[in-house]
Each structure stands twice: as C-alpha cells, then as structure tokens.
Motif scaffolding. Structure first.
Motif, PDB file in Angstrom:
ATOM      1  N   GLU A 140      -4.790  78.202  10.060  1.00  0.00           N
ATOM      2  CA  GLU A 140      -4.207  76.868  11.025  1.00  0.00           C
ATOM      3  C   GLU A 140      -4.331  75.443  10.687  1.00  0.00           C
ATOM      4  OE1 GLU A 140      -1.656  80.222  13.828  1.00  0.00           O
ATOM      5  OE2 GLU A 140      -2.540  78.044  14.678  1.00  0.00           O
ATOM      6  N   GLY A 141      -5.484  75.591  11.012  1.00  0.00           N
ATOM      7  CA  GLY A 141      -6.597  74.236  11.077  1.00  0.00           C
ATOM      8  C   GLY A 141      -6.656  73.061   9.381  1.00  0.00           C
ATOM      9  N   SER A 142      -6.693  74.116   8.727  1.00  0.00           N
ATOM     10  CA  SER A 142      -6.800  74.037   7.232  1.00  0.00           C
ATOM     11  C   SER A 142      -5.749  73.249   7.294  1.00  0.00           C
ATOM     12  CB  SER A 142      -7.415  74.940   6.461  1.00  0.00           C
ATOM     13  OG  SER A 142      -8.526  74.850   6.668  1.00  0.00           O
ATOM     14  N   PHE A 143      -4.407  73.849   7.152  1.00  0.00           N
ATOM     15  CA  PHE A 143      -3.157  73.469   6.915  1.00  0.00           C
ATOM     16  C   PHE A 143      -3.356  71.961   7.560  1.00  0.00           C
ATOM     17  CE2 PHE A 143       1.412  72.325   7.156  1.00  0.00           C
ATOM     18  CZ  PHE A 143       1.927  73.818   6.431  1.00  0.00           C
ATOM     19  N   LEU A 144      -2.966  71.796   9.264  1.00  0.00           N
ATOM     20  CA  LEU A 144      -2.907  70.235   8.795  1.00  0.00           C
ATOM     21  C   LEU A 144      -4.093  69.631   8.422  1.00  0.00           C
ATOM     22  CD1 LEU A 144      -1.359  68.543  10.856  1.00  0.00           C
ATOM     23  CD2 LEU A 144      -3.191  69.124  12.961  1.00  0.00           C
ATOM     24  N   ILE A 145      -5.175  69.537   7.926  1.00  0.00           N
ATOM     25  CA  ILE A 145      -6.442  69.451   7.415  1.00  0.00           C
ATOM     26  C   ILE A 145      -5.312  68.295   6.462  1.00  0.00           C
ATOM     27  CG2 ILE A 145      -9.079  69.085   6.274  1.00  0.00           C
ATOM     28  CD1 ILE A 145      -8.695  68.698   9.741  1.00  0.00           C
ATOM     29  N   GLY A 146      -5.078  69.229   5.409  1.00  0.00           N
ATOM     30  CA  GLY A 146      -4.886  69.175   4.162  1.00  0.00           C
ATOM     31  C   GLY A 146      -2.897  68.067   4.232  1.00  0.00           C
ATOM     32  N   ALA A 147      -2.347  68.304   4.888  1.00  0.00           N
ATOM     33  CA  ALA A 147      -1.785  67.624   5.546  1.00  0.00           C
ATOM     34  C   ALA A 147      -2.226  66.469   5.624  1.00  0.00           C
ATOM     35  CB  ALA A 147      -0.877  67.940   6.373  1.00  0.00           C
ATOM     36  N   ILE A 148      -3.382  65.795   6.401  1.00  0.00           N
ATOM     37  CA  ILE A 148      -3.967  64.926   7.407  1.00  0.00           C
ATOM     38  C   ILE A 148      -3.869  64.625   5.957  1.00  0.00           C
ATOM     39  CG2 ILE A 148      -5.577  63.667   7.928  1.00  0.00           C
ATOM     40  CD1 ILE A 148      -5.355  65.756  10.096  1.00  0.00           C
ATOM     41  N   ALA A 149      -5.166  65.094   4.901  1.00  0.00           N
ATOM     42  CA  ALA A 149      -5.429  64.463   3.104  1.00  0.00           C
ATOM     43  C   ALA A 149      -4.583  64.064   2.536  1.00  0.00           C
ATOM     44  CB  ALA A 149      -6.594  65.659   2.964  1.00  0.00           C
ATOM     45  N   ALA A 150      -3.668  64.721   2.514  1.00  0.00           N
ATOM     46  CA  ALA A 150      -1.835  64.250   1.033  1.00  0.00           C
ATOM     47  C   ALA A 150      -2.181  62.722   2.262  1.00  0.00           C
ATOM     48  CB  ALA A 150      -1.085  65.523   1.316  1.00  0.00           C
ATOM     49  N   GLU A 177      -4.711  73.260   0.821  1.00  0.00           N
ATOM     50  CA  GLU A 177      -4.368  73.481  -0.429  1.00  0.00           C
ATOM     51  C   GLU A 177      -2.300  73.678   0.215  1.00  0.00           C
ATOM     52  OE1 GLU A 177      -2.024  75.435  -4.563  1.00  0.00           O
ATOM     53  OE2 GLU A 177      -4.571  76.369  -3.230  1.00  0.00           O
ATOM     54  N   SER A 178      -2.324  74.492   0.948  1.00  0.00           N
ATOM     55  CA  SER A 178      -0.779  74.682   1.561  1.00  0.00           C
ATOM     56  C   SER A 178      -0.157  73.313   2.469  1.00  0.00           C
ATOM     57  CB  SER A 178      -0.437  75.544   2.062  1.00  0.00           C
ATOM     58  OG  SER A 178      -0.967  76.486   1.509  1.00  0.00           O
ATOM     59  N   GLY A 179      -1.399  73.110   3.441  1.00  0.00           N
ATOM     60  CA  GLY A 179      -1.082  71.209   3.446  1.00  0.00           C
ATOM     61  C   GLY A 179      -0.645  70.191   3.309  1.00  0.00           C
ATOM     62  N   ALA A 180      -1.718  70.420   1.958  1.00  0.00           N
ATOM     63  CA  ALA A 180      -1.451  68.576   1.411  1.00  0.00           C
ATOM     64  C   ALA A 180      -0.495  68.489   0.896  1.00  0.00           C
ATOM     65  CB  ALA A 180      -3.336  69.095   0.835  1.00  0.00           C
ATOM     66  N   LYS A 181      -0.051  70.553  -0.366  1.00  0.00           N
ATOM     67  CA  LYS A 181       1.297  70.096  -0.799  1.00  0.00           C
ATOM     68  C   LYS A 181       2.644  69.684   0.457  1.00  0.00           C
ATOM     69  CE  LYS A 181      -0.351  72.213  -4.854  1.00  0.00           C
ATOM     70  NZ  LYS A 181      -0.409  73.376  -5.880  1.00  0.00           N
ATOM     71  N   TYR A 182       2.043  70.373   1.473  1.00  0.00           N
ATOM     72  CA  TYR A 182       3.621  70.133   2.075  1.00  0.00           C
ATOM     73  C   TYR A 182       4.018  68.706   2.905  1.00  0.00           C
ATOM     74  CZ  TYR A 182       5.747  70.626   6.800  1.00  0.00           C
ATOM     75  OH  TYR A 182       7.096  69.896   7.993  1.00  0.00           O
ATOM     76  N   ILE A 183       2.811  67.710   2.746  1.00  0.00           N
ATOM     77  CA  ILE A 183       3.604  66.155   1.942  1.00  0.00           C
ATOM     78  C   ILE A 183       3.799  65.690   0.554  1.00  0.00           C
ATOM     79  CG2 ILE A 183       2.299  64.288   2.807  1.00  0.00           C
ATOM     80  CD1 ILE A 183       3.079  65.400   4.945  1.00  0.00           C
ATOM     81  N   ASN A 184       2.502  66.420  -0.563  1.00  0.00           N
ATOM     82  CA  ASN A 184       2.776  65.782  -1.337  1.00  0.00           C
ATOM     83  C   ASN A 184       2.742  66.703  -2.394  1.00  0.00           C
ATOM     84  OD1 ASN A 184       3.206  64.622  -3.642  1.00  0.00           O
ATOM     85  ND2 ASN A 184       1.307  63.515  -3.757  1.00  0.00           N
ATOM     86  N   PRO A 185       4.189  67.283  -3.393  1.00  0.00           N
ATOM     87  CA  PRO A 185       4.121  69.043  -4.011  1.00  0.00           C
ATOM     88  C   PRO A 185       3.571  68.947  -4.879  1.00  0.00           C
ATOM     89  CG  PRO A 185       6.146  68.643  -2.512  1.00  0.00           C
ATOM     90  CD  PRO A 185       5.268  67.150  -2.468  1.00  0.00           C
ATOM     91  N   VAL A 340       2.351  79.093   7.975  1.00  0.00           N
ATOM     92  CA  VAL A 340       1.378  78.870   7.296  1.00  0.00           C
ATOM     93  C   VAL A 340       0.228  80.221   6.542  1.00  0.00           C
ATOM     94  CG1 VAL A 340      -1.395  77.696   7.617  1.00  0.00           C
ATOM     95  CG2 VAL A 340       0.146  76.626   9.065  1.00  0.00           C
ATOM     96  N   PRO A 341       0.577  80.356   5.378  1.00  0.00           N
ATOM     97  CA  PRO A 341      -0.542  81.012   4.336  1.00  0.00           C
ATOM     98  C   PRO A 341      -1.518  81.447   4.799  1.00  0.00           C
ATOM     99  CG  PRO A 341       0.455  79.269   3.109  1.00  0.00           C
ATOM    100  CD  PRO A 341       0.770  78.773   4.363  1.00  0.00           C
ATOM    101  N   ASP A 342      -1.914  82.871   5.031  1.00  0.00           N
ATOM    102  CA  ASP A 342      -3.165  83.322   5.487  1.00  0.00           C
ATOM    103  C   ASP A 342      -3.137  83.888   4.035  1.00  0.00           C
ATOM    104  OD1 ASP A 342      -4.730  84.538   6.519  1.00  0.00           O
ATOM    105  OD2 ASP A 342      -4.285  85.283   8.053  1.00  0.00           O
TER     106      ASP A 342
END
Length: 348
Positions: A140-150, A177-185, A340-342
């Motif tokens: 969960e935390g990493s998804f949000l972090i990925g989104a922030i990075a993207a 990866e999933s969070g980043a692609k949520y923002i930018n596929p 969020v995929p686990d």
C-alpha cells in the motif's frame, strides 16, 4: 477455645498463603517485565527498519515499568538468530520482540516449544497462540510512493533498488510499479536488487553502483528498500547532483521504513514509512498493562501502519495540487476504491 484456635490457624494459614502469593506474583511480574529486542543484520544504526524498532524499544523503556536489564541484541550472522531466540525463550525475557523475516521461522518453532513465552514478530504473519505478528502493508505504501514518483518525475523514467531479492521486497517493487503506472501507464521503471543472500542488506558499494547506472540512464527518482545498503544510493544521488546542479536535471531518492527525509534535505523526495517504532511501543504497553493480544495484526494506511513522509525537509518539493492528488490516492486506497496488487497473492 478449640474453635477459636481452629479459626486462628485457618486465618494465619490463609494470611501467609496470600502473602506468599503476593510476593510470588510480584517476583513473576518483575521477571516478565524484562523486554528483549532482537534486531536484524542492519543493526540499530541503519537509519531505517532496525533503527525504527530500536527507537520504539527505547521509548517504551523510558515510559513504562520494565526492568533495567531489558536489552537488545543484533543478529550479525545467520547462525546467531536461532541461538539468541532459543536462549531468550528459556525464561529469560517476558516479551521477546524479533525484527525481520530472517527471524520468523525460528520464532515460530520456539513459540511451539515455549507456549507460555510471549513474542512480537515484526514483518511476518505467523499464526501461533503466543505470537503477535505485525504485518505491515508495504505494498500500500509503495503504491502511493510510486504514484508520487510518477507525479514528480521529469524524465518518465524511475527506478527501484531492493536489498535481498525475496517476496517481501518484491512486494515493495510491485506496489511501486503499480502506483507509478496508475499515474502514467507509459512510465519506464527499472527494477534491480543488491543480491540474493542476506549480505545484500549490508552492501552499500553494490547499491551505489546500481544507482549510478540508473541515474546515468535518465532515471531521475529511485526508491530504495535495501536496509543498510540504502546508504549507497544516498551517496550516489549526492554525487550525481554535485556533478550537475541544474534544477531541471536534479536527481532524487526515496527513503524507506523510517523517515529519511532529513538525510539529504531537498534531495530525498519522500520516504515510505513503516511505523515499526509505534507498533513496538504499543506492543510493550499492552504487555505491561496485561492487555497483550496475539494473532496477525495488519498495519496499513487505515491502521496507521504505513505512510508517506511530508515534513519541513521536503515540503518545498510539493505544490498544493500535488498534495491534494496524493491525499486523494491515499484515501482511495483506504476506502478500497483503488485495489493495490499484493505480490504475496498475485506474484508477478
């Protein structure tokens, strides 16, 4: 007179029995108020996972009536983990707190052998009647972090460096990866690991090499989850920014487990915090207050178990629009609007 003597004898026996019981209970309580912490290889100065655990232990020592001989030990070699846990389980400690997945198997075995011993196992989901397993939802935390990075990446290229290549760290990677692609596929994500043995947690030289390679291939943000090896990535981002100090080509790193924003203010984009310190503190509090429960305890966003670090050290890096977008994603994860995929469940 006989009746009086009979009653007197009963009273005296009852009084001394009660006194003995009180003394025994006090002695037992004193023994059980000894708390023992077992840290993983990174040690208490890793500025990450182990340090967070140690800080929670120190705060509990300060705030609660636990014995002065409460202690911590650090596993430096794999062979030490079974020795430490077996020795401490043999009546030496009231509560044993074991940090890291490397200690999980032996804690599970010792819990069966010593059913009256109480354990806290950090970063695992072992179900025994005398273990409180703290299962942090790092995906969960990493998804949000990925989104922030993207959201913040200018090159649409980011990286992930894990320590030891194991399911736990792949859980971080998949969430990121999933969070980043949520923002930018279409974003490009490079994923790599320091190694496949426990030594990977203590190899900052290798981590630095990996990070420099990523930065030189246009990744402008790297999320690192590698224990003490993470320091190598912090060194790499410092070196890169010294060579090229232009704002438009600046490189960033994202910390993990503890809030690492302070390490390089303005260059640590954020940190994915696992609230190990507060969860250990709460476990000791429950134990001392005789409210200790066992079972697997989930520690995600909804349970204040994970979060992103936003403070004076990185505040200038985010606009109000960024904050609104980030908080919306966090709330959508809590409300299950975002699934969020686990890695533990879906693999990759």
């Amino acid at each position: 007179m006989q009746l009086f003597n009979f009653v007197k004898n009963i009273f005296l026996k009852s009084f001394f029995f009660s006194l003995f019981a009180i003394i025994s209970l006090n002695s037992y309580a004193e023994i059980n108020n000894k708390i023992c912490l077992i840290l993983d290889k990174g040690g208490k100065d890793d500025k990450s996972f182990n340090q967070s655990a140690y800080e929670g232990f120190l705060k509990a020592q300060s705030d609660f009536k636990i014995t002065k001989d409460s202690k911590y030990v650090t596993v430096k070699e794999d062979s030490q983990s079974p020795h430490f846990i077996r020795t401490l389980s043999n009546g030496d400690c009231g509560l044993i707190i074991a940090v890291g997945f490397n200690n999980a198997d032996i804690v599970g075995k010792m819990a069966q052998k010593f059913p009256k011993q109480r354990y806290v196992l950090v970063d695992s989901s072992i179900k025994e009647t005398n273990i409180r397993s703290l299962s942090f939802q790092e995906h969960e935390g990493s998804f949000l972090i990925g989104a922030i990075a993207a959201i913040k990446s200018k090159t649409a290229k980011i990286g992930f460096i894990g320590g030891m290549e194991i399911p736990l760290i792949k859980r971080f990677a998949l969430g990121f990866e999933s969070g980043a692609k949520y923002i930018n596929p279409k974003i490009k994500i490079t994923e790599t690991y320091v190694g496949v043995s426990p030594a990977a947690w203590n190899n900052p030289t290798k981590a630095k090499e990996l990070a420099l390679s990523m930065y030189n291939q246009e990744s402008d943000i790297i999320f690192v989850a590698a224990g003490a090896s993470s320091q190598g990535v912090f060194d790499a981002v410092s070196d890169m920014n010294k060579k090229n100090n232009k704002a438009e080509t600046k490189k960033f790193v994202i910390g993990v487990d503890s809030n690492q924003n302070y390490l390089i203010p303005g260059t640590v984009l954020t940190s994915m915090e696992k609230k190990v310190n507060s969860k250990i503190y709460s476990a000791v509090k429950d134990f001392i207050e005789n409210k200790f429960t066992t079972g697997v305890i989930t520690c995600g966003f909804a349970d204040d178990g994970v979060d992103w670090a936003y403070d004076t050290y990185n505040k200038q890096l985010f606009s109000n629009e960024d904050i609104k977008k980030i908080n919306k994603i966090k709330q959508d994860i809590i409300s299950k609007k975002i699934n969020v995929p686990d890695y533990y469940k879906v693999g990759k």
